[in-house]
Design a protein around this motif. Structure first.
Motif, mmCIF file in Angstrom:
data_model
loop_
_atom_site.group_PDB
_atom_site.id
_atom_site.type_symbol
_atom_site.label_atom_id
_atom_site.label_comp_id
_atom_site.label_asym_id
_atom_site.label_seq_id
_atom_site.Cartn_x
_atom_site.Cartn_y
_atom_site.Cartn_z
ATOM 1 N N ALA A 16 -17.408 19.422 47.728
ATOM 2 C CA ALA A 16 -17.424 20.796 47.691
ATOM 3 C C ALA A 16 -16.592 21.395 48.963
ATOM 4 C CB ALA A 16 -18.534 21.529 47.725
ATOM 5 N N GLU A 17 -17.030 21.037 50.109
ATOM 6 C CA GLU A 17 -16.071 21.373 51.289
ATOM 7 C C GLU A 17 -14.741 20.884 51.400
ATOM 8 O OE1 GLU A 17 -16.958 23.468 53.861
ATOM 9 O OE2 GLU A 17 -18.801 23.691 52.364
ATOM 10 N N MET A 18 -14.398 19.669 50.540
ATOM 11 C CA MET A 18 -13.075 19.308 50.591
ATOM 12 C C MET A 18 -12.264 20.345 49.609
ATOM 13 S SD MET A 18 -11.532 15.661 49.416
ATOM 14 C CE MET A 18 -11.703 15.714 47.704
ATOM 15 N N VAL A 19 -12.741 20.695 48.560
ATOM 16 C CA VAL A 19 -12.285 21.600 47.589
ATOM 17 C C VAL A 19 -11.973 23.174 48.341
ATOM 18 C CG1 VAL A 19 -12.704 23.162 45.462
ATOM 19 C CG2 VAL A 19 -13.288 20.489 45.485
ATOM 20 N N ARG A 20 -13.006 23.205 48.776
ATOM 21 C CA ARG A 20 -12.979 24.735 49.579
ATOM 22 C C ARG A 20 -11.605 24.711 50.610
ATOM 23 N NH1 ARG A 20 -18.845 24.626 49.578
ATOM 24 N NH2 ARG A 20 -19.318 26.066 47.909
ATOM 25 N N ALA A 21 -11.677 23.502 51.432
ATOM 26 C CA ALA A 21 -10.660 23.337 52.321
ATOM 27 C C ALA A 21 -9.123 23.386 51.842
ATOM 28 C CB ALA A 21 -10.728 22.002 53.195
ATOM 29 N N LYS A 22 -9.002 22.785 50.514
ATOM 30 C CA LYS A 22 -7.827 22.844 49.943
ATOM 31 C C LYS A 22 -7.349 24.302 49.622
ATOM 32 C CE LYS A 22 -7.040 18.265 49.497
ATOM 33 N NZ LYS A 22 -5.668 17.665 50.259
ATOM 34 N N VAL A 23 -8.190 25.082 49.066
ATOM 35 C CA VAL A 23 -8.049 26.508 48.769
ATOM 36 C C VAL A 23 -7.820 27.351 49.892
ATOM 37 C CG1 VAL A 23 -8.901 28.369 47.709
ATOM 38 C CG2 VAL A 23 -9.354 26.217 46.758
ATOM 39 N N SER A 24 -8.543 27.064 50.979
ATOM 40 C CA SER A 24 -8.435 27.495 52.335
ATOM 41 C C SER A 24 -7.010 27.448 52.917
ATOM 42 C CB SER A 24 -9.584 27.272 53.371
ATOM 43 O OG SER A 24 -10.997 27.713 52.870
ATOM 44 N N SER A 25 -6.710 26.282 52.894
ATOM 45 C CA SER A 25 -5.352 25.990 53.649
ATOM 46 C C SER A 25 -4.184 26.447 52.709
ATOM 47 C CB SER A 25 -5.079 24.543 53.625
ATOM 48 O OG SER A 25 -4.989 23.746 52.360
ATOM 49 N N GLY A 26 -4.433 26.913 51.748
ATOM 50 C CA GLY A 26 -3.317 27.583 50.767
ATOM 51 C C GLY A 26 -2.487 26.417 50.064
ATOM 52 N N GLU A 27 -3.139 25.262 49.949
ATOM 53 C CA GLU A 27 -2.569 24.098 49.210
ATOM 54 C C GLU A 27 -2.829 24.498 47.610
ATOM 55 O OE1 GLU A 27 -2.785 19.184 49.140
ATOM 56 O OE2 GLU A 27 -3.957 20.551 50.542
ATOM 57 N N TYR A 28 -3.985 25.110 47.381
ATOM 58 C CA TYR A 28 -4.380 25.388 45.967
ATOM 59 C C TYR A 28 -4.509 26.907 45.982
ATOM 60 C CZ TYR A 28 -4.175 20.520 44.852
ATOM 61 O OH TYR A 28 -3.670 19.157 44.713
ATOM 62 N N ALA A 29 -4.506 27.612 44.849
ATOM 63 C CA ALA A 29 -4.850 29.160 44.757
ATOM 64 C C ALA A 29 -6.265 29.351 44.442
ATOM 65 C CB ALA A 29 -4.003 29.610 43.655
ATOM 66 N N SER A 30 -6.958 28.208 43.883
ATOM 67 C CA SER A 30 -8.403 28.340 43.359
ATOM 68 C C SER A 30 -9.055 26.993 43.492
ATOM 69 C CB SER A 30 -8.437 28.792 41.981
ATOM 70 O OG SER A 30 -8.069 28.127 40.851
ATOM 71 N N GLU A 33 -8.083 24.923 40.278
ATOM 72 C CA GLU A 33 -6.853 24.156 40.451
ATOM 73 C C GLU A 33 -7.155 22.804 41.082
ATOM 74 O OE1 GLU A 33 -3.588 26.270 42.142
ATOM 75 O OE2 GLU A 33 -3.336 28.036 40.652
ATOM 76 N N VAL A 34 -7.842 22.857 42.414
ATOM 77 C CA VAL A 34 -8.424 21.507 42.968
ATOM 78 C C VAL A 34 -8.935 20.461 41.956
ATOM 79 C CG1 VAL A 34 -9.357 20.500 44.784
ATOM 80 C CG2 VAL A 34 -8.285 22.827 45.129
ATOM 81 N N VAL A 35 -9.790 20.981 41.065
ATOM 82 C CA VAL A 35 -10.481 20.091 40.134
ATOM 83 C C VAL A 35 -9.484 19.708 39.258
ATOM 84 C CG1 VAL A 35 -12.429 19.941 38.473
ATOM 85 C CG2 VAL A 35 -12.738 20.996 40.755
ATOM 86 N N ARG A 36 -8.677 20.579 38.480
ATOM 87 C CA ARG A 36 -7.718 20.311 37.666
ATOM 88 C C ARG A 36 -6.765 19.177 38.086
ATOM 89 N NH1 ARG A 36 -7.952 25.906 36.082
ATOM 90 N NH2 ARG A 36 -6.215 26.164 37.482
#
Length: 92
Positions: A16-30, A33-36
């Motif tokens: 869950a933290e990894m997903v949040r970090a990907k979004v926080s970094s701007g790599e993904y919009a949501s 998107e990370v899960v998809r």
């Protein structure tokens, strides 16, 4: 009809933290998107494994069925693995 379907998932804290970090970094919009993207990568991997199984493993199995003499004994495989291990550990 919607092209998407909403799901509720539970992840371990680390994921869950990894997903949040990907979004926080701007790599993904949501988070979706990370899960998809992760599911697409899983699908690509599964297709590659299936292709390998059909093309190479299946062909090797068929060839071995036709000519069992092509096979190696357990002892031969173990000896070859031991030689490779010795070579790999000797380099270190």
């Amino acid at each position: 009809m919607r092209a998407t379907r909403q799901l509720s998932i539970t992840l371990p804290h680390e994921m869950a933290e990894m997903v949040r970090a990907k979004v926080s970094s701007g790599e993904y919009a949501s988070e979706s998107e990370v899960v998809r993207d992760g599911l697409r990568a899983l699908l690509v991997r599964e297709r590659a494994i299936e292709s390998w199984l059909v093309a190479e493993v299946g062909a090797a199995y068929d060839a071995l069925k036709k000519d069992p003499a092509r096979g190696l004994s357990v002892e031969d495989v173990r000896a070859a693995l031991e030689r490779e291990h010795e070579k790999a550990t000797a380099k270190k």
